[in-house]
Design a protein around this motif. Structure first.
Motif, PDB file in Angstrom:
ATOM      1  N   MET A 158      14.967 -17.955   1.194  1.00  0.00           N
ATOM      2  CA  MET A 158      14.901 -16.428   1.650  1.00  0.00           C
ATOM      3  C   MET A 158      13.386 -16.220   2.214  1.00  0.00           C
ATOM      4  SD  MET A 158      15.769 -12.974  -0.484  1.00  0.00           S
ATOM      5  CE  MET A 158      14.169 -12.946  -1.345  1.00  0.00           C
ATOM      6  N   THR A 159      13.375 -15.689   3.265  1.00  0.00           N
ATOM      7  CA  THR A 159      11.945 -15.533   3.833  1.00  0.00           C
ATOM      8  C   THR A 159      11.383 -14.139   3.497  1.00  0.00           C
ATOM      9  OG1 THR A 159      12.445 -16.851   5.539  1.00  0.00           O
ATOM     10  CG2 THR A 159      10.651 -15.545   5.919  1.00  0.00           C
ATOM     11  N   VAL A 160      10.150 -14.149   3.175  1.00  0.00           N
ATOM     12  CA  VAL A 160       9.507 -12.620   2.918  1.00  0.00           C
ATOM     13  C   VAL A 160       9.144 -11.941   4.046  1.00  0.00           C
ATOM     14  CG1 VAL A 160       7.459 -11.528   1.628  1.00  0.00           C
ATOM     15  CG2 VAL A 160       8.669 -13.635   0.615  1.00  0.00           C
ATOM     16  N   ALA A 161       9.267 -10.727   4.417  1.00  0.00           N
ATOM     17  CA  ALA A 161       9.050 -10.153   5.358  1.00  0.00           C
ATOM     18  C   ALA A 161       7.583  -9.863   5.719  1.00  0.00           C
ATOM     19  CB  ALA A 161       9.821  -8.494   5.420  1.00  0.00           C
ATOM     20  N   ARG A 162       7.220 -10.222   6.824  1.00  0.00           N
ATOM     21  CA  ARG A 162       5.808 -10.427   7.378  1.00  0.00           C
ATOM     22  C   ARG A 162       5.039  -8.674   6.929  1.00  0.00           C
ATOM     23  NH1 ARG A 162       5.141 -14.073  12.537  1.00  0.00           N
ATOM     24  NH2 ARG A 162       6.284 -15.937  11.719  1.00  0.00           N
ATOM     25  N   GLY A 163       5.767  -8.050   7.219  1.00  0.00           N
ATOM     26  CA  GLY A 163       5.114  -6.498   7.143  1.00  0.00           C
ATOM     27  C   GLY A 163       4.834  -6.059   5.863  1.00  0.00           C
ATOM     28  N   SER A 164       5.737  -6.774   4.613  1.00  0.00           N
ATOM     29  CA  SER A 164       5.368  -6.397   3.230  1.00  0.00           C
ATOM     30  C   SER A 164       4.193  -7.453   2.616  1.00  0.00           C
ATOM     31  CB  SER A 164       6.578  -6.559   2.395  1.00  0.00           C
ATOM     32  OG  SER A 164       7.179  -7.598   2.423  1.00  0.00           O
ATOM     33  N   MET A 165       3.703  -8.366   3.511  1.00  0.00           N
ATOM     34  CA  MET A 165       2.934  -9.436   2.964  1.00  0.00           C
ATOM     35  C   MET A 165       1.519  -8.658   2.710  1.00  0.00           C
ATOM     36  SD  MET A 165       2.500 -12.771   2.397  1.00  0.00           S
ATOM     37  CE  MET A 165       1.439 -13.827   1.798  1.00  0.00           C
ATOM     38  N   TRP A 166       1.230  -7.729   3.356  1.00  0.00           N
ATOM     39  CA  TRP A 166      -0.060  -7.338   2.653  1.00  0.00           C
ATOM     40  C   TRP A 166      -0.126  -6.611   1.695  1.00  0.00           C
ATOM     41  CZ3 TRP A 166      -0.988  -2.140   1.837  1.00  0.00           C
ATOM     42  CH2 TRP A 166       0.103  -1.178   2.270  1.00  0.00           C
ATOM     43  N   GLY A 167       1.261  -6.042   1.122  1.00  0.00           N
ATOM     44  CA  GLY A 167       1.356  -5.345  -0.073  1.00  0.00           C
ATOM     45  C   GLY A 167       1.384  -6.155  -1.364  1.00  0.00           C
ATOM     46  N   PHE A 168       1.769  -7.855  -0.915  1.00  0.00           N
ATOM     47  CA  PHE A 168       1.863  -8.606  -1.966  1.00  0.00           C
ATOM     48  C   PHE A 168       0.524  -9.068  -2.325  1.00  0.00           C
ATOM     49  CE2 PHE A 168       1.399 -13.183  -3.143  1.00  0.00           C
ATOM     50  CZ  PHE A 168       2.013 -13.398  -4.342  1.00  0.00           C
ATOM     51  N   LEU A 169      -0.235  -9.255  -1.098  1.00  0.00           N
ATOM     52  CA  LEU A 169      -1.617  -9.472  -1.167  1.00  0.00           C
ATOM     53  C   LEU A 169      -2.264  -8.573  -1.935  1.00  0.00           C
ATOM     54  CD1 LEU A 169      -2.397 -11.452   2.130  1.00  0.00           C
ATOM     55  CD2 LEU A 169      -2.131 -12.476  -0.019  1.00  0.00           C
ATOM     56  N   MET A 170      -2.467  -7.490  -1.688  1.00  0.00           N
ATOM     57  CA  MET A 170      -2.772  -6.219  -2.381  1.00  0.00           C
ATOM     58  C   MET A 170      -2.779  -6.344  -3.984  1.00  0.00           C
ATOM     59  SD  MET A 170      -5.108  -3.547  -1.588  1.00  0.00           S
ATOM     60  CE  MET A 170      -4.594  -3.141   0.146  1.00  0.00           C
ATOM     61  N   PHE A 171      -1.708  -6.493  -4.223  1.00  0.00           N
ATOM     62  CA  PHE A 171      -1.112  -6.876  -5.708  1.00  0.00           C
ATOM     63  C   PHE A 171      -1.559  -8.252  -5.985  1.00  0.00           C
ATOM     64  CE2 PHE A 171       1.470  -9.048  -8.506  1.00  0.00           C
ATOM     65  CZ  PHE A 171       1.503  -8.322  -9.682  1.00  0.00           C
ATOM     66  N   ALA A 172      -1.668  -9.117  -5.575  1.00  0.00           N
ATOM     67  CA  ALA A 172      -2.387 -10.392  -5.988  1.00  0.00           C
ATOM     68  C   ALA A 172      -4.092  -9.952  -6.004  1.00  0.00           C
ATOM     69  CB  ALA A 172      -2.199 -11.350  -4.932  1.00  0.00           C
ATOM     70  N   GLY A 173      -4.705  -9.483  -5.290  1.00  0.00           N
ATOM     71  CA  GLY A 173      -6.114  -9.060  -5.528  1.00  0.00           C
ATOM     72  C   GLY A 173      -6.232  -8.078  -6.594  1.00  0.00           C
ATOM     73  N   ALA A 174      -5.364  -7.332  -6.948  1.00  0.00           N
ATOM     74  CA  ALA A 174      -5.560  -6.584  -8.188  1.00  0.00           C
ATOM     75  C   ALA A 174      -5.519  -7.709  -9.589  1.00  0.00           C
ATOM     76  CB  ALA A 174      -4.602  -5.176  -8.040  1.00  0.00           C
ATOM     77  N   ALA A 175      -4.564  -8.361  -9.434  1.00  0.00           N
ATOM     78  CA  ALA A 175      -4.037  -9.331 -10.493  1.00  0.00           C
ATOM     79  C   ALA A 175      -5.242 -10.064 -10.698  1.00  0.00           C
ATOM     80  CB  ALA A 175      -2.966  -9.972 -10.220  1.00  0.00           C
ATOM     81  N   TRP A 176      -5.891 -10.596  -9.603  1.00  0.00           N
ATOM     82  CA  TRP A 176      -7.172 -11.674  -9.795  1.00  0.00           C
ATOM     83  C   TRP A 176      -8.342 -10.950 -10.460  1.00  0.00           C
ATOM     84  CZ3 TRP A 176      -6.723 -16.531 -10.162  1.00  0.00           C
ATOM     85  CH2 TRP A 176      -5.853 -17.076  -9.175  1.00  0.00           C
ATOM     86  N   LEU A 177      -8.450  -9.282 -10.017  1.00  0.00           N
ATOM     87  CA  LEU A 177      -9.531  -8.823 -10.579  1.00  0.00           C
ATOM     88  C   LEU A 177      -9.253  -8.791 -12.145  1.00  0.00           C
ATOM     89  CD1 LEU A 177     -10.293  -5.972  -8.203  1.00  0.00           C
ATOM     90  CD2 LEU A 177     -11.809  -7.823  -8.919  1.00  0.00           C
ATOM     91  N   ALA A 178      -8.139  -8.123 -12.559  1.00  0.00           N
ATOM     92  CA  ALA A 178      -7.692  -8.013 -13.906  1.00  0.00           C
ATOM     93  C   ALA A 178      -7.981  -9.457 -14.775  1.00  0.00           C
ATOM     94  CB  ALA A 178      -6.237  -7.800 -14.144  1.00  0.00           C
ATOM     95  N   ILE A 179      -7.580 -10.688 -14.141  1.00  0.00           N
ATOM     96  CA  ILE A 179      -7.631 -11.851 -14.502  1.00  0.00           C
ATOM     97  C   ILE A 179      -9.146 -12.172 -14.985  1.00  0.00           C
ATOM     98  CG2 ILE A 179      -7.370 -14.296 -14.080  1.00  0.00           C
ATOM     99  CD1 ILE A 179      -4.697 -13.538 -12.833  1.00  0.00           C
ATOM    100  N   ALA A 180      -9.893 -11.748 -14.129  1.00  0.00           N
ATOM    101  CA  ALA A 180     -11.442 -12.000 -13.972  1.00  0.00           C
ATOM    102  C   ALA A 180     -12.155 -11.335 -15.230  1.00  0.00           C
ATOM    103  CB  ALA A 180     -12.285 -11.600 -12.690  1.00  0.00           C
ATOM    104  N   TRP A 181     -11.553  -9.992 -15.197  1.00  0.00           N
ATOM    105  CA  TRP A 181     -12.124  -9.124 -16.358  1.00  0.00           C
ATOM    106  C   TRP A 181     -11.469  -9.668 -17.839  1.00  0.00           C
ATOM    107  CZ3 TRP A 181      -9.654  -6.051 -20.030  1.00  0.00           C
ATOM    108  CH2 TRP A 181     -10.612  -5.066 -20.984  1.00  0.00           C
ATOM    109  N   ALA A 182     -10.334 -10.015 -17.932  1.00  0.00           N
ATOM    110  CA  ALA A 182      -9.789 -10.313 -19.016  1.00  0.00           C
ATOM    111  C   ALA A 182     -10.428 -11.322 -19.649  1.00  0.00           C
ATOM    112  CB  ALA A 182      -8.180 -10.483 -18.953  1.00  0.00           C
ATOM    113  N   VAL A 183     -10.613 -12.363 -18.842  1.00  0.00           N
ATOM    114  CA  VAL A 183     -11.261 -13.879 -19.222  1.00  0.00           C
ATOM    115  C   VAL A 183     -12.772 -13.601 -19.774  1.00  0.00           C
ATOM    116  CG1 VAL A 183     -11.866 -16.078 -18.491  1.00  0.00           C
ATOM    117  CG2 VAL A 183      -9.835 -15.354 -17.763  1.00  0.00           C
TER     118      VAL A 183
END
Length: 291
Positions: free
Chosen positions: A1-26
């Motif tokens: 299944m292919t992820v829609a390109r239009g929603s790719m920026w939304g996933f990257l926004m979520f991933a960036g927020a998750a990476w920030l949470a990981i950095a703080w938690a560690v």
């Protein structure tokens, strides 16, 4: 299944927020088992690469390879029997050097088409330097490995957030550019239909009148043998039509149009009006009426 390109920026926004949470938690939770923390972090990086590959980008194959490499690295970290910091530090350094090298390569390749390429190259260089430090003998304590993990999360957060905002900007710009006004869209549709008919029509020329000079005219569904392209024939036909309209006086005033003087006396509509006018003016009016 292919992820829609239009929603790719939304996933990257979520991933960036998750990476920030990981950095703080560690940095704040101070875990004792480095491998138990580094393994899930690298597996999350593998998931991010897998989603990028499923998005159908031009470098999907590279993201798929990175997803496989990082998955293997995370599994090795989770199944490793070494509870010290040596193995986790070296594998974290491996992840950072590979991810940084890919960021540098992609940034250099897109320097002519993307204005954020310099930021991507900078993040890649910092990741490679951090990975080299993590894999070196200088990373000898648990605190240094935790700092490396925190810096990893911060760098990946910056890269993913900036890329997400850039993808959203490009998607909005392309939508505005592709939306044509109704009259221009109708013109593009007509031109495309005419081009299709021109390419599929048999090559034959129409008989022309002997009094007409110039190349043979083109009728619908027929092509000429003069070697003209469809665009050249459209331009020539339009020029011929403009010339015919100019000769007929449709596009502007006629060449032989006479101007009426503004000082002519008014012409009466009834004989009573003529009787009431002065003698000189009555004669002029009578002559102008007869003429």
């Amino acid at each position: 299944m292919t992820v829609a390109r239009g929603s790719m920026w939304g996933f990257l926004m979520f991933a960036g927020a998750a990476w920030l949470a990981i950095a703080w938690a560690v940095m704040r939770l101070e875990p004792t088992d480095i491998a138990a923390v580094a393994g899930p972090i690298i597996l999350f990086g593998a998931v991010c690469e897998l989603v990028r590959a499923l998005a159908g980008t031009r470098t999907w194959w590279l993201n798929a390879i990175l997803a496989a490499l990082f998955t293997a690295t995370g599994v090795v970290l989770l199944t490793s029997s070494d509870s010290s910091y040596t193995t986790p530090a070296s594998l974290i350094g491996w992840y950072l050097m590979v991810r940084g090298a890919v960021d540098v390569a992609v940034g250099v390749l897109t320097r002519g088409s993307d204005r954020i390429w310099s930021l991507l190259v900078t993040v890649g260089v910092l990741e490679m330097a951090l990975g080299f430090f993590s894999a070196s003998p200088y990373s000898r304590t648990t605190d240094l490995v935790l700092v490396v993990l925190g810096a990893l999360g911060a760098l990946r957060a910056v890269a993913d957030l900036v890329t997400a905002l850039r993808l959203r900007e490009v998607a909005a710009t392309r939508k505005d550019v592709l939306e044509l006004p109704p009259e221009r869209a109708a013109g593009v549709t007509g031109y495309t239909a005419g081009l299709t008919d021109f390419e599929g029509a048999p090559h034959r020329s129409r008989a022309r009148h002997r009094a007409r000079t110039g190349p043979p005219t083109v009728i619908a569904g027929e092509a000429t043998t003069t070697g003209e392209t469809f665009h050249e024939q459209v331009v020539r036909t339009t020029a011929d039509l403009d010339a015919m309209l100019a000769q007929a006086g449709v596009g502007g005033p006629r060449v032989d149009t006479t101007t009426v003087p503004k000082d002519l006396p008014p012409v009466p509509d009834t004989p009573e009006g003529v009787e009431g006018m002065p003698a000189g003016r009555a004669g002029d009016a009578d002559r102008s009426g007869r003429g």
